[in-house]
Design a protein around this motif. Sequence first.
Motif, PDB file in Angstrom:
ATOM      1  N   GLN A 100      -6.452   6.629   3.742  1.00 24.17           N
ATOM      2  CA  GLN A 100      -6.253   6.865   2.990  1.00 24.17           C
ATOM      3  C   GLN A 100      -6.845   4.938   2.300  1.00 24.17           C
ATOM      4  O   GLN A 100      -7.414   4.870   1.053  1.00 24.17           O
ATOM      5  CB  GLN A 100      -5.214   6.997   2.634  1.00 24.17           C
ATOM      6  CG  GLN A 100      -5.446   8.486   3.183  1.00 24.17           C
ATOM      7  CD  GLN A 100      -4.262   9.258   1.742  1.00 24.17           C
ATOM      8  OE1 GLN A 100      -3.994   9.452   0.568  1.00 24.17           O
ATOM      9  NE2 GLN A 100      -3.913  10.226   2.523  1.00 24.17           N
ATOM     10  N   ARG A 104      -9.868   4.148  -0.469  1.00 19.24           N
ATOM     11  CA  ARG A 104      -9.187   3.985  -2.160  1.00 19.24           C
ATOM     12  C   ARG A 104      -9.714   1.973  -1.663  1.00 19.24           C
ATOM     13  O   ARG A 104      -9.122   1.588  -3.585  1.00 19.24           O
ATOM     14  CB  ARG A 104      -7.668   4.241  -2.561  1.00 19.24           C
ATOM     15  CG  ARG A 104      -7.454   5.394  -2.222  1.00 19.24           C
ATOM     16  CD  ARG A 104      -5.894   5.697  -2.344  1.00 19.24           C
ATOM     17  NE  ARG A 104      -4.711   5.208  -2.443  1.00 19.24           N
ATOM     18  CZ  ARG A 104      -3.798   5.633  -1.570  1.00 19.24           C
ATOM     19  NH1 ARG A 104      -4.042   6.901  -2.111  1.00 19.24           N
ATOM     20  NH2 ARG A 104      -3.136   5.557  -1.130  1.00 19.24           N
ATOM     21  N   GLU A 106      -8.110  -0.399  -0.795  1.00 18.95           N
ATOM     22  CA  GLU A 106      -6.475  -1.131  -0.864  1.00 18.95           C
ATOM     23  C   GLU A 106      -7.028  -2.621  -0.273  1.00 18.95           C
ATOM     24  O   GLU A 106      -5.983  -2.471   1.073  1.00 18.95           O
ATOM     25  CB  GLU A 106      -5.454   0.355  -1.399  1.00 18.95           C
ATOM     26  CG  GLU A 106      -5.690   0.657  -1.977  1.00 18.95           C
ATOM     27  CD  GLU A 106      -4.426   1.990  -1.647  1.00 18.95           C
ATOM     28  OE1 GLU A 106      -4.194   2.157  -3.302  1.00 18.95           O
ATOM     29  OE2 GLU A 106      -3.998   1.583  -0.333  1.00 18.95           O
ATOM     30  N   CYS A 125     -12.919  -2.657   3.987  1.00 18.88           N
ATOM     31  CA  CYS A 125     -13.215  -1.629   3.450  1.00 18.88           C
ATOM     32  C   CYS A 125     -14.226  -1.238   3.133  1.00 18.88           C
ATOM     33  O   CYS A 125     -14.483  -0.056   3.018  1.00 18.88           O
ATOM     34  CB  CYS A 125     -12.117  -2.245   1.830  1.00 18.88           C
ATOM     35  SG  CYS A 125     -10.893  -2.181   2.566  1.00 18.88           S
ATOM     36  N   LYS A 129     -15.753   1.957   4.381  1.00 24.08           N
ATOM     37  CA  LYS A 129     -14.804   2.875   2.700  1.00 24.08           C
ATOM     38  C   LYS A 129     -15.586   4.979   3.611  1.00 24.08           C
ATOM     39  O   LYS A 129     -14.796   5.979   3.324  1.00 24.08           O
ATOM     40  CB  LYS A 129     -15.327   2.986   1.841  1.00 24.08           C
ATOM     41  CG  LYS A 129     -15.037   3.384   1.405  1.00 24.08           C
ATOM     42  CD  LYS A 129     -15.567   3.112  -0.136  1.00 24.08           C
ATOM     43  CE  LYS A 129     -14.913   3.757  -1.660  1.00 24.08           C
ATOM     44  NZ  LYS A 129     -15.766   3.152  -2.902  1.00 24.08           N
ATOM     45  N   ARG A 133     -14.230   8.298   4.793  1.00 26.93           N
ATOM     46  CA  ARG A 133     -13.923   9.702   3.602  1.00 26.93           C
ATOM     47  C   ARG A 133     -14.441  10.405   4.610  1.00 26.93           C
ATOM     48  O   ARG A 133     -14.149  11.445   4.309  1.00 26.93           O
ATOM     49  CB  ARG A 133     -15.017   9.042   2.588  1.00 26.93           C
ATOM     50  CG  ARG A 133     -15.035  10.176   1.480  1.00 26.93           C
ATOM     51  CD  ARG A 133     -15.673   9.843   0.698  1.00 26.93           C
ATOM     52  NE  ARG A 133     -15.940   8.263   0.190  1.00 26.93           N
ATOM     53  CZ  ARG A 133     -15.304   7.875  -1.126  1.00 26.93           C
ATOM     54  NH1 ARG A 133     -14.435   9.706  -1.765  1.00 26.93           N
ATOM     55  NH2 ARG A 133     -14.632   6.892  -1.696  1.00 26.93           N
ATOM     56  N   VAL A 143      -7.137  12.618   0.001  1.00 27.07           N
ATOM     57  CA  VAL A 143      -7.091  10.942  -0.673  1.00 27.07           C
ATOM     58  C   VAL A 143      -6.457  11.432  -2.288  1.00 27.07           C
ATOM     59  O   VAL A 143      -6.850  12.108  -3.044  1.00 27.07           O
ATOM     60  CB  VAL A 143      -8.005  10.399  -0.561  1.00 27.07           C
ATOM     61  CG1 VAL A 143      -8.344   9.250  -1.064  1.00 27.07           C
ATOM     62  CG2 VAL A 143      -8.445  10.728   0.633  1.00 27.07           C
ATOM     63  N   PRO A 145      -5.047   9.782  -4.906  1.00 26.96           N
ATOM     64  CA  PRO A 145      -4.453   8.589  -5.598  1.00 26.96           C
ATOM     65  C   PRO A 145      -3.677   7.577  -5.802  1.00 26.96           C
ATOM     66  O   PRO A 145      -1.930   8.177  -5.703  1.00 26.96           O
ATOM     67  CB  PRO A 145      -4.852   9.549  -7.798  1.00 26.96           C
ATOM     68  CG  PRO A 145      -4.026  10.148  -7.301  1.00 26.96           C
ATOM     69  CD  PRO A 145      -4.103  10.854  -6.040  1.00 26.96           C
ATOM     70  N   GLN A 151       1.042   1.136  -7.178  1.00 26.65           N
ATOM     71  CA  GLN A 151      -0.114  -0.260  -7.131  1.00 26.65           C
ATOM     72  C   GLN A 151       1.064  -1.515  -7.895  1.00 26.65           C
ATOM     73  O   GLN A 151       0.296  -3.054  -7.791  1.00 26.65           O
ATOM     74  CB  GLN A 151      -0.853   0.251  -8.136  1.00 26.65           C
ATOM     75  CG  GLN A 151      -2.340   1.629  -8.514  1.00 26.65           C
ATOM     76  CD  GLN A 151      -2.963   1.724  -9.156  1.00 26.65           C
ATOM     77  OE1 GLN A 151      -2.115   1.606 -10.307  1.00 26.65           O
ATOM     78  NE2 GLN A 151      -3.595   2.152  -9.071  1.00 26.65           N
TER      79      GLN A 151
END
Length: 211
Positions: A100, A104, A106, A125, A129, A133, A143, A145, A151
């Motif tokens: 995840q 995202r 992150e 990432c 990514k 996915r 996934v 948010p 955040q």
Amino acid sequence: MIGYISGKILGPWDRGIIVDVNGIGYEIQMPSSSLANLPSSGNEVTVFTHLVWKDDTLSLYGFETIEARDMFRLLMEVSGVGPGLALKILSVLSAGELLQILVREENNRLRAIHGVGEKTAARLCIDLKEKARAILAKRQWYVEPASHIEQVAAGDLWNDALSALTHLGYGSSETRAALARAFASAGESAGLEDLVKKALQFLAKGHTKQA
């Protein structure tokens, strides 16, 4: 390739465990987060493994699940990520969490892991990514948010508090929910000790669901 090893745990060593299989002891390096979940010495265990041959040395890396083993292999597809760093990442994040985070993008969550710099986090990432996915879609994992609270708190404070609670034996999902409530209750200026105490209060009361 050795897909898994089943045998009797003889005891821990400095980087993992030794498993006795018919009189042969296999040294298996494992994520530190997995060691506490293993049965005690003398009991039977099955570990999913990946064999690395480097500089004429054979090293076995072991994982509790096939998913974690496959994530270990996926991480090593990225330039600059060897087995040692991949193991560190999976000592902090579960396979599901890592997937995840990659989807995202992150980067800050990855940079919080010792040994993962800004460039490596970005490369992870970018390179993984879409693969992450696809894995999530295949397994029908949702996934989530990233919440506003997570955040805001995604820096060292969030990760330190999460690590402290996880080491106390709480599961990842309930810990994140309790910690998010603790941040909402204490405010962004709260210190690590206050956040952990508040999160423990929510966990003790069972109030871990997001409002």
